[in-house]
Motif scaffolding. Structure first.
Motif, PDB file in Angstrom:
ATOM      1  N   ALA A   1       1.430   6.735  -6.691  1.00  0.00           N
ATOM      2  CA  ALA A   1       0.360   7.706  -6.952  1.00  0.00           C
ATOM      3  C   ALA A   1       0.860   9.145  -6.874  1.00  0.00           C
ATOM      4  O   ALA A   1       0.345  10.020  -7.575  1.00  0.00           O
ATOM      5  CB  ALA A   1      -0.791   7.496  -5.976  1.00  0.00           C
ATOM      6  N   ILE A   2       1.864   9.404  -6.038  1.00  0.00           N
ATOM      7  CA  ILE A   2       2.335  10.787  -5.884  1.00  0.00           C
ATOM      8  C   ILE A   2       3.552  11.118  -6.739  1.00  0.00           C
ATOM      9  O   ILE A   2       3.874  12.286  -6.916  1.00  0.00           O
ATOM     10  CB  ILE A   2       2.624  11.129  -4.403  1.00  0.00           C
ATOM     11  CG1 ILE A   2       3.762  10.287  -3.841  1.00  0.00           C
ATOM     12  CG2 ILE A   2       1.370  11.019  -3.571  1.00  0.00           C
ATOM     13  CD1 ILE A   2       4.243  10.717  -2.471  1.00  0.00           C
ATOM     14  N   ILE A   3       4.225  10.099  -7.266  1.00  0.00           N
ATOM     15  CA  ILE A   3       5.379  10.360  -8.137  1.00  0.00           C
ATOM     16  C   ILE A   3       4.861  10.866  -9.482  1.00  0.00           C
ATOM     17  O   ILE A   3       4.017  10.214 -10.102  1.00  0.00           O
ATOM     18  CB  ILE A   3       6.229   9.087  -8.348  1.00  0.00           C
ATOM     19  CG1 ILE A   3       6.956   8.713  -7.073  1.00  0.00           C
ATOM     20  CG2 ILE A   3       7.226   9.289  -9.483  1.00  0.00           C
ATOM     21  CD1 ILE A   3       7.760   7.432  -7.184  1.00  0.00           C
ATOM     22  N   PRO A   4       5.369  11.975  -9.935  1.00  0.00           N
ATOM     23  CA  PRO A   4       4.912  12.487 -11.236  1.00  0.00           C
ATOM     24  C   PRO A   4       5.579  11.733 -12.389  1.00  0.00           C
ATOM     25  O   PRO A   4       6.422  12.271 -13.096  1.00  0.00           O
ATOM     26  CB  PRO A   4       5.323  13.963 -11.199  1.00  0.00           C
ATOM     27  CG  PRO A   4       6.498  14.002 -10.281  1.00  0.00           C
ATOM     28  CD  PRO A   4       6.289  12.896  -9.280  1.00  0.00           C
TER      29      PRO A   4
ATOM     30  N   LEU B   1      -8.463   4.974  -1.507  1.00  0.00           N
ATOM     31  CA  LEU B   1      -7.679   6.148  -1.124  1.00  0.00           C
ATOM     32  C   LEU B   1      -7.150   6.967  -2.299  1.00  0.00           C
ATOM     33  O   LEU B   1      -7.107   8.193  -2.214  1.00  0.00           O
ATOM     34  CB  LEU B   1      -6.492   5.712  -0.254  1.00  0.00           C
ATOM     35  CG  LEU B   1      -6.828   5.118   1.104  1.00  0.00           C
ATOM     36  CD1 LEU B   1      -5.555   4.639   1.791  1.00  0.00           C
ATOM     37  CD2 LEU B   1      -7.558   6.121   1.971  1.00  0.00           C
ATOM     38  N   PHE B   2      -6.720   6.311  -3.375  1.00  0.00           N
ATOM     39  CA  PHE B   2      -5.983   7.032  -4.410  1.00  0.00           C
ATOM     40  C   PHE B   2      -6.627   6.999  -5.793  1.00  0.00           C
ATOM     41  O   PHE B   2      -6.441   7.923  -6.566  1.00  0.00           O
ATOM     42  CB  PHE B   2      -4.557   6.471  -4.571  1.00  0.00           C
ATOM     43  CG  PHE B   2      -3.864   6.156  -3.287  1.00  0.00           C
ATOM     44  CD1 PHE B   2      -3.757   7.094  -2.279  1.00  0.00           C
ATOM     45  CD2 PHE B   2      -3.308   4.906  -3.070  1.00  0.00           C
ATOM     46  CE1 PHE B   2      -3.120   6.805  -1.100  1.00  0.00           C
ATOM     47  CE2 PHE B   2      -2.666   4.604  -1.892  1.00  0.00           C
ATOM     48  CZ  PHE B   2      -2.575   5.555  -0.906  1.00  0.00           C
ATOM     49  N   ASN B   3      -7.325   5.935  -6.139  1.00  0.00           N
ATOM     50  CA  ASN B   3      -7.709   5.721  -7.534  1.00  0.00           C
ATOM     51  C   ASN B   3      -9.185   5.901  -7.840  1.00  0.00           C
ATOM     52  O   ASN B   3      -9.544   6.011  -8.995  1.00  0.00           O
ATOM     53  CB  ASN B   3      -7.293   4.308  -7.986  1.00  0.00           C
ATOM     54  CG  ASN B   3      -5.827   4.051  -7.793  1.00  0.00           C
ATOM     55  OD1 ASN B   3      -5.021   4.950  -7.912  1.00  0.00           O
ATOM     56  ND2 ASN B   3      -5.480   2.817  -7.484  1.00  0.00           N
TER      57      ASN B   3
ATOM     58  N   VAL C   1       0.187   3.851 -18.249  1.00  0.00           N
ATOM     59  CA  VAL C   1       1.493   3.227 -18.058  1.00  0.00           C
ATOM     60  C   VAL C   1       2.029   3.625 -16.689  1.00  0.00           C
ATOM     61  O   VAL C   1       2.163   4.805 -16.381  1.00  0.00           O
ATOM     62  CB  VAL C   1       2.479   3.645 -19.176  1.00  0.00           C
ATOM     63  CG1 VAL C   1       3.865   3.110 -18.899  1.00  0.00           C
ATOM     64  CG2 VAL C   1       1.967   3.166 -20.528  1.00  0.00           C
ATOM     65  N   LYS C   2       2.286   2.612 -15.860  1.00  0.00           N
ATOM     66  CA  LYS C   2       2.784   2.839 -14.508  1.00  0.00           C
ATOM     67  C   LYS C   2       3.994   1.958 -14.263  1.00  0.00           C
ATOM     68  O   LYS C   2       4.230   0.989 -14.978  1.00  0.00           O
ATOM     69  CB  LYS C   2       1.693   2.526 -13.478  1.00  0.00           C
ATOM     70  CG  LYS C   2       0.491   3.450 -13.556  1.00  0.00           C
ATOM     71  CD  LYS C   2      -0.625   2.979 -12.669  1.00  0.00           C
ATOM     72  CE  LYS C   2      -0.376   3.392 -11.252  1.00  0.00           C
ATOM     73  NZ  LYS C   2      -1.486   3.092 -10.361  1.00  0.00           N
ATOM     74  N   LEU C   3       4.710   2.280 -13.211  1.00  0.00           N
ATOM     75  CA  LEU C   3       5.891   1.497 -12.852  1.00  0.00           C
ATOM     76  C   LEU C   3       5.527   0.136 -12.266  1.00  0.00           C
ATOM     77  O   LEU C   3       6.235  -0.840 -12.467  1.00  0.00           O
ATOM     78  CB  LEU C   3       6.748   2.273 -11.856  1.00  0.00           C
ATOM     79  CG  LEU C   3       7.313   3.594 -12.355  1.00  0.00           C
ATOM     80  CD1 LEU C   3       7.967   4.360 -11.209  1.00  0.00           C
ATOM     81  CD2 LEU C   3       8.291   3.359 -13.475  1.00  0.00           C
ATOM     82  N   GLY C   4       4.473   0.059 -11.476  1.00  0.00           N
ATOM     83  CA  GLY C   4       4.062  -1.201 -10.872  1.00  0.00           C
ATOM     84  C   GLY C   4       4.925  -1.646  -9.710  1.00  0.00           C
ATOM     85  O   GLY C   4       5.128  -2.844  -9.500  1.00  0.00           O
ATOM     86  N   ILE C   5       5.416  -0.681  -8.931  1.00  0.00           N
ATOM     87  CA  ILE C   5       6.344  -1.039  -7.855  1.00  0.00           C
ATOM     88  C   ILE C   5       5.695  -1.843  -6.736  1.00  0.00           C
ATOM     89  O   ILE C   5       6.374  -2.593  -6.049  1.00  0.00           O
ATOM     90  CB  ILE C   5       7.084   0.194  -7.297  1.00  0.00           C
ATOM     91  CG1 ILE C   5       6.109   1.264  -6.834  1.00  0.00           C
ATOM     92  CG2 ILE C   5       8.068   0.741  -8.304  1.00  0.00           C
ATOM     93  CD1 ILE C   5       6.773   2.480  -6.211  1.00  0.00           C
TER      94      ILE C   5
ATOM     95  N   LEU D   1       0.830  -1.205   0.000  1.00  0.00           N
ATOM     96  CA  LEU D   1       0.000   0.000   0.000  1.00  0.00           C
ATOM     97  C   LEU D   1       0.869   1.261   0.000  1.00  0.00           C
ATOM     98  O   LEU D   1       0.561   2.235  -0.691  1.00  0.00           O
ATOM     99  CB  LEU D   1      -0.942  -0.014   1.207  1.00  0.00           C
ATOM    100  CG  LEU D   1      -2.002   1.063   1.242  1.00  0.00           C
ATOM    101  CD1 LEU D   1      -2.892   0.997   0.006  1.00  0.00           C
ATOM    102  CD2 LEU D   1      -2.849   0.909   2.485  1.00  0.00           C
ATOM    103  N   ILE D   2       1.958   1.230   0.748  1.00  0.00           N
ATOM    104  CA  ILE D   2       2.894   2.361   0.749  1.00  0.00           C
ATOM    105  C   ILE D   2       3.480   2.547  -0.643  1.00  0.00           C
ATOM    106  O   ILE D   2       3.571   3.675  -1.148  1.00  0.00           O
ATOM    107  CB  ILE D   2       4.004   2.147   1.804  1.00  0.00           C
ATOM    108  CG1 ILE D   2       3.425   2.281   3.208  1.00  0.00           C
ATOM    109  CG2 ILE D   2       5.154   3.127   1.591  1.00  0.00           C
ATOM    110  CD1 ILE D   2       4.353   1.799   4.314  1.00  0.00           C
TER     111      ILE D   2
END
Length: 177
Positions: A32-35, A78-80, A43-47, A25-26
């Motif tokens: 979510a906050i990294i630009p 929370l974010f999406n 397209v996301k990093l998927g960390i 979750l972290i």
């Protein structure tokens, strides 16, 4: 008695799974906050998948499924938003089943499993999007998501390998599901 040992092991696994869910979750929050802008929507990093892969290789499928579900639902709230959670849920579940199946064959490295998971995640999200808007033409975007899933999965797989190599074996109880 042996039952106390089993109970302690189960309690330990649940505690470990809760910690891994919090870590995932972290990572979702950080993402979510990294630009990060790859120039292509979706397209996301998927960390957060790093935690899912480590869990799959150490705790087994059942705990990993719970960790993934908790992370997706809480991050969605929370974010999406609702649709973000719906897309993530479809992608996350399909990805986990694909990764678990490939891992069980023993034919793929952690990096290969991760790459397949990245592609499956993007495929699941695209399927849900096509169903929601009732338009199969969204699949014209599939090559972009295929490539991004492979690239992200490659890097997450390498990180997973490096982490698993350095984690003490005593940290994870034996007897995976």
């Amino acid at each position: 008695m042996n039952t106390n040992r089993t109970y302690a092991s189960s309690a330990y696994r649940v505690t470990l799974a809760a910690g891994l869910a919090a870590l995932a979750l972290i990572f979702s929050y950080i993402e979510a906050i990294i630009p990060f802008n790859a120039g292509m929507p979706g397209v996301k990093l998927g960390i957060a998948n790093l935690v899912i892969l480590v869990s799959l290789y150490t705790l087994g499928f059942r705990y990993t499924f719970a960790i993934n579900l908790v992370r997706i639902l809480v991050a969605g709230l929370l974010f999406n938003g609702f649709f973000g959670a719906l897309y993530s849920l479809a992608g996350g579940i399909l990805s986990l089943f694909v990764m678990y199946g490939l891992k069980r064959t023993g034919l793929f490295s952690q990096t290969g499993v991760s790459m397949a998971g990245g592609v499956a995640h993007n495929t699941g999200q695209l399927l849900v999007a096509a169903l929601i808007v009732s338009n199969i033409k969204l699949f014209v975007y599939f090559p972009v998501l295929l490539f991004s899933g492979l690239i992200s999965g490659f890097f997450i797989g390498i990180l997973t390998y490096l982490i698993l190599k350095r984690l003490p074996k005593a940290l994870f109880p034996s007897g995976k599901n």
